[in-house]
Design a protein around this motif. Structure first.
Motif, PDB file in Angstrom:
ATOM      1  N   UNK A 138       0.828  -1.204   0.000  1.00 47.61           N
ATOM      2  CA  UNK A 138       0.000   0.000   0.000  1.00 47.61           C
ATOM      3  C   UNK A 138       0.867   1.260   0.000  1.00 47.61           C
ATOM      4  N   UNK A 139       1.915   1.260   0.812  1.00 48.35           N
ATOM      5  CA  UNK A 139       2.773   2.445   0.899  1.00 48.35           C
ATOM      6  C   UNK A 139       3.522   2.699  -0.404  1.00 48.35           C
ATOM      7  N   UNK A 140       3.963   1.654  -1.069  1.00 45.03           N
ATOM      8  CA  UNK A 140       4.628   1.826  -2.365  1.00 45.03           C
ATOM      9  C   UNK A 140       3.660   2.406  -3.388  1.00 45.03           C
ATOM     10  N   UNK A 141       2.438   1.883  -3.410  1.00 43.91           N
ATOM     11  CA  UNK A 141       1.441   2.385  -4.365  1.00 43.91           C
ATOM     12  C   UNK A 141       1.119   3.847  -4.099  1.00 43.91           C
ATOM     13  N   UNK A 142       0.861   4.203  -2.841  1.00 39.05           N
ATOM     14  CA  UNK A 142       0.500   5.577  -2.518  1.00 39.05           C
ATOM     15  C   UNK A 142       1.629   6.550  -2.751  1.00 39.05           C
ATOM     16  N   UNK A 143       2.843   6.203  -2.322  1.00 38.77           N
ATOM     17  CA  UNK A 143       3.967   7.118  -2.494  1.00 38.77           C
ATOM     18  C   UNK A 143       4.319   7.293  -3.963  1.00 38.77           C
ATOM     19  N   UNK A 144       4.216   6.220  -4.751  1.00 37.36           N
ATOM     20  CA  UNK A 144       4.496   6.338  -6.181  1.00 37.36           C
ATOM     21  C   UNK A 144       3.518   7.242  -6.890  1.00 37.36           C
ATOM     22  N   UNK A 145       2.226   7.110  -6.567  1.00 35.25           N
ATOM     23  CA  UNK A 145       1.224   7.987  -7.173  1.00 35.25           C
ATOM     24  C   UNK A 145       1.427   9.431  -6.726  1.00 35.25           C
ATOM     25  N   UNK A 146       1.831   9.638  -5.477  1.00 37.45           N
ATOM     26  CA  UNK A 146       2.101  11.001  -4.997  1.00 37.45           C
ATOM     27  C   UNK A 146       3.269  11.616  -5.764  1.00 37.45           C
ATOM     28  N   UNK A 147       4.342  10.845  -5.926  1.00 37.46           N
ATOM     29  CA  UNK A 147       5.507  11.344  -6.667  1.00 37.46           C
ATOM     30  C   UNK A 147       5.118  11.665  -8.109  1.00 37.46           C
ATOM     31  N   UNK A 148       4.331  10.802  -8.731  1.00 36.33           N
ATOM     32  CA  UNK A 148       3.889  11.092 -10.092  1.00 36.33           C
ATOM     33  C   UNK A 148       3.054  12.366 -10.129  1.00 36.33           C
ATOM     34  N   UNK A 149       2.199  12.559  -9.130  1.00 32.07           N
ATOM     35  CA  UNK A 149       1.428  13.790  -9.068  1.00 32.07           C
ATOM     36  C   UNK A 149       2.308  15.016  -9.011  1.00 32.07           C
ATOM     37  N   UNK A 150       3.366  14.954  -8.225  1.00 30.06           N
ATOM     38  CA  UNK A 150       4.282  16.092  -8.157  1.00 30.06           C
ATOM     39  C   UNK A 150       5.041  16.266  -9.469  1.00 30.06           C
ATOM     40  N   UNK A 151       5.423  15.154 -10.108  1.00 26.64           N
ATOM     41  CA  UNK A 151       6.086  15.246 -11.415  1.00 26.64           C
ATOM     42  C   UNK A 151       5.156  15.902 -12.429  1.00 26.64           C
ATOM     43  N   UNK A 152       3.849  15.643 -12.316  1.00 27.94           N
ATOM     44  CA  UNK A 152       2.863  16.277 -13.194  1.00 27.94           C
ATOM     45  C   UNK A 152       2.537  17.704 -12.759  1.00 27.94           C
ATOM     46  N   UNK A 153       3.273  18.203 -11.753  1.00 28.87           N
ATOM     47  CA  UNK A 153       3.152  19.581 -11.261  1.00 28.87           C
ATOM     48  C   UNK A 153       1.809  19.842 -10.585  1.00 28.87           C
ATOM     49  N   UNK A 154       1.303  18.846  -9.889  1.00 24.96           N
ATOM     50  CA  UNK A 154       0.095  19.043  -9.108  1.00 24.96           C
ATOM     51  C   UNK A 154       0.466  19.636  -7.756  1.00 24.96           C
ATOM     52  N   UNK A 155      -0.464  20.404  -7.185  1.00 24.13           N
ATOM     53  CA  UNK A 155      -0.290  20.865  -5.824  1.00 24.13           C
ATOM     54  C   UNK A 155      -0.412  19.719  -4.852  1.00 24.13           C
ATOM     55  N   UNK A 156      -0.167  20.026  -3.578  1.00 24.06           N
ATOM     56  CA  UNK A 156      -0.165  18.964  -2.566  1.00 24.06           C
ATOM     57  C   UNK A 156      -1.504  18.246  -2.496  1.00 24.06           C
ATOM     58  N   UNK A 157      -2.613  18.982  -2.526  1.00 29.33           N
ATOM     59  CA  UNK A 157      -3.919  18.348  -2.398  1.00 29.33           C
ATOM     60  C   UNK A 157      -4.235  17.483  -3.617  1.00 29.33           C
ATOM     61  N   UNK A 158      -3.839  17.927  -4.790  1.00 29.53           N
ATOM     62  CA  UNK A 158      -4.049  17.121  -5.985  1.00 29.53           C
ATOM     63  C   UNK A 158      -3.246  15.829  -5.946  1.00 29.53           C
TER      64      UNK A 158
END
Length: 620
Positions: A138-158
């Motif tokens: 679960x932690x790998x899945x969540x952290x990976x999606x969070x990192x991808x969100x930041x790479x896509x230049x999303x804000x923290x909430x996104x």
């Protein structure tokens, strides 16, 4: 005037380190929350209570909590136990001496003995090893999606929204404890590295991240899931490169990113070769190649993207009446996530990553739900044993990332009229779909099943209600109609702008909280646990003492369907009893054929062609 490359700007303001820490903490807490009800019952995750139905493990009066597939206790817990024991005795977990006449362990793929969840599990006591592996997934899945969100230049909430929706989605939680979820958990990391490679920044770091993530996905133990992720990635990168080249104001390199992606793939394959090469050789002659044939999911299962429990749940107090096993069709992301996907497509479609994710989701949906597409793929590849319908996993991943983009658009641009209209259209459209299911999609079911299906509408209605409330907040915070122009126009004061941003943030936070509550409520009933690890009954202890190191065979082919004889296949591994039975899709076809010839009858269990269970009438 030259057109601006939409993938570069506008971008959300970069949150500080504190926002990242809080965001990742929320993602981790939400991921663990889905397991809390099971962990309160017992720290050893797994369907141990299912053993009470079988042979010498029988225990009267036990209520089985999870009534779905028994693979966790039938194979994954035993493989975890034997791998953990061998590692703690200083051996590589390469061979399982207790099943059949001895069989490969690490190279059967699905044991995942060298995957990151297993490596972390080796650091814990045996009774917690399988539990630790699920938390890591679960932690790998969540952290990976969070990192991808930041790479896509999303804000923290996104980014938090994308990560939370993905790690708690139907496919991840439904398959948690299986290698499918472990392999799929690396999707965010792989996609993030691919986007960095395409952009051409930090090339060495991006190539290394891609290679390591790909290798860990392979070591997780489900090669077909890696194929699905790769297929979605190919579609995503192809669309991304095409749109960047078309929309950029200056020439955009395409050969270098493709070369770097090729290099990263080769490097990842080289890192995974110690498992992949023997594993592929074993798989090429396995029983799974000749016994399985999969098709597409029925189109009505698309409704499971919005609903959890529409066809019931395989747990005590409910019942499952779907057309496949539950994890195969569980694809829920929820009403809020679906509405945010619409918002992302309507307002951020000029960012190349957004249509690239949308096209990848569409292709994966066609492979999962369209029978003609599956027939065509099977005809071209000849891989009838591949479960193509499980491409619903990368479909949900793409939808989760788009939901994060939609949340970012809501928070950053919710004061703009087009964004408010798109948000209203998203919730309104999804609401009409839910209404359509209520009016025309419930069907005619017996009383108990009709009641279960009716109750599945509760959370969609709650999410729609919160969505409408958020829409009202946005209208108030952003103003009603069109802003005045000309000499009567007034620029908003700084205080007004800050109030509007705060209102939009709290509106987004309310949506995230509602979505998280739905996802936790949907997934929590699926987890099972025990206060202790597998514990032998008195009858099993007596068998252990009686047979010692001898090989135990069955007198009939009933080692799968309750009540069965002896020890249920593969639980013997936990108790270190050698048994001529096995549930492992990688068992060679030759093993089945030779045992069939020796016994004069089928070597598979009754009603289960993949399970080895030859019937020996005599010792001779």
């Amino acid at each position: 005037m030259p057109r601006r490359a939409p993938g570069v700007a506008p971008a959300s303001p970069s949150p500080g380190a504190r926002a990242h820490v809080l965001g990742l903490a929320f993602v981790a807490a939400a991921g663990v929350a889905v397991l809390v009800p099971a962990l309160v019952h017992g720290a050893s995750l797994g369907t141990f209570d299912q053993l009470s139905r079988y042979g010498l493990s029988s225990r009267p009066g036990v209520v089985v909590h999870y009534t779905g597939p028994g693979d966790q206790i039938e194979v994954f817990v035993p493989w975890t136990a034997v791998a953990w024991t061998q590692v703690h005795h200083g051996h590589l977990p390469l061979w399982n001496p207790y099943s059949a006449m001895g069989i490969p362990l690490a190279f059967n793929w699905q044991s995942g003995a060298f995957g990151l969840p297993a490596l972390v599990g080796y650091l814990f006591p045996l009774r917690l090893a399988y539990s630790a592996a699920q938390v890591v997934t679960i932690l790998v899945a969540g952290s990976g999606a969070y990192v991808l969100g930041r790479v896509l230049r999303l804000g923290a909430l996104g980014a938090v929204t994308a990560a939370t929706v993905y790690e708690l989605s139907g496919p991840l939680v439904g398959w948690l404890g299986w290698p499918l979820a472990s392999a799929m958990s690396w999707a965010g990391w792989i996609f993030a590295a691919a986007v960095l490679i395409v952009r051409g920044r930090h090339r060495a770091l991006a190539v290394t991240l891609f290679a390591v993530s790909l290798a860990f996905a392979v070591y997780a133990g489900q090669p077909e899931t890696v194929v699905f992720v790769a297929a979605a990635l190919v579609v995503f990168v192809a669309v991304l490169l095409a749109l960047r080249a078309r929309w950029a104001s200056a020439p955009v390199a395409t050969l270098r990113p493709l070369g770097d992606l090729g290099l990263a793939t080769v490097a990842g394959g080289a890192l995974a070769a110690p498992l992949a090469l023997p594993g592929l050789q074993l798989a090429s002659g396995s029983i799974a190649r000749v016994a399985n044939s999969y098709g597409a999911l029925a189109p009505h299962n698309l409704g499971h993207l919005l609903f959890s429990g529409f066809d019931g749940l395989p747990v005590a107090g409910s019942r499952w009446f779907g057309d496949s096993i539950y994890p195969e069709t569980a694809a829920y992301v929820g009403v809020v996530a679906a509405a945010l996907v619409v918002l992302a497509l309507a307002t951020r479609g000029r960012r190349p990553e957004v249509p690239a994710l949308a096209v990848a989701a569409l292709v994966m949906a066609l492979v999962a739900y369209a029978s003609p597409v599956v027939h065509a793929v099977n005809a071209v590849t000849g891989l009838h044993s591949v479960a193509w319908h499980r491409s619903v996993e990368p479909l949900v991943f793409a939808l989760a990332m788009l939901a994060g983009v939609g949340m970012d658009a809501l928070v950053q641009g919710g004061g703009e009229r087009p964004v408010r209209l798109a948000a209203g259209a998203g919730f309104g459209g999804v609401g009409l779909v839910v209404l359509g299911f209520w009016l025309f999609g419930r069907g005619r079911l017996p009383g108990a099943e009709a009641s279960i299906r009716a109750r599945s509408f509760l959370w969609p209605v709650i999410e729609l209600g919160v969505g409408l409330a958020v829409g009202a907040v946005l209208v108030v915070a952003g103003g009603g109609g069109r802003a005045p122009t000309g000499r009567h126009a007034r620029a908003p004061a700084d205080g007004d702008a800050d109030d509007g941003r705060r209102a939009r943030w709290w509106a987004g936070a309310a949506l995230l909280a509602t979505e998280t509550a739905f996802l936790v409520a949907a997934g929590a009933p699926l987890a099972s646990s025990s206060p202790t690890d597998a514990t032998p009954t008195a009858a099993e202890v007596a068998l252990q003492r009686a047979v010692g190191g001898a090989l135990v065979a069955f007198g009939s082919r009933d080692c799968h369907v309750p009540p069965t004889l002896g020890m249920h296949q593969d639980i013997n591994v936990v108790y270190q009893v050698r048994e001529l039975a096995d549930w492992d899709p990688m068992v060679p076809v030759g093993t089945f054929r030779s045992l069939s010839a020796a016994t004069g009858s089928h070597a598979s269990a009754v009603g289960a062609p993949l399970i080895l269970c030859p019937a020996f009438a005599s010792a001779a």
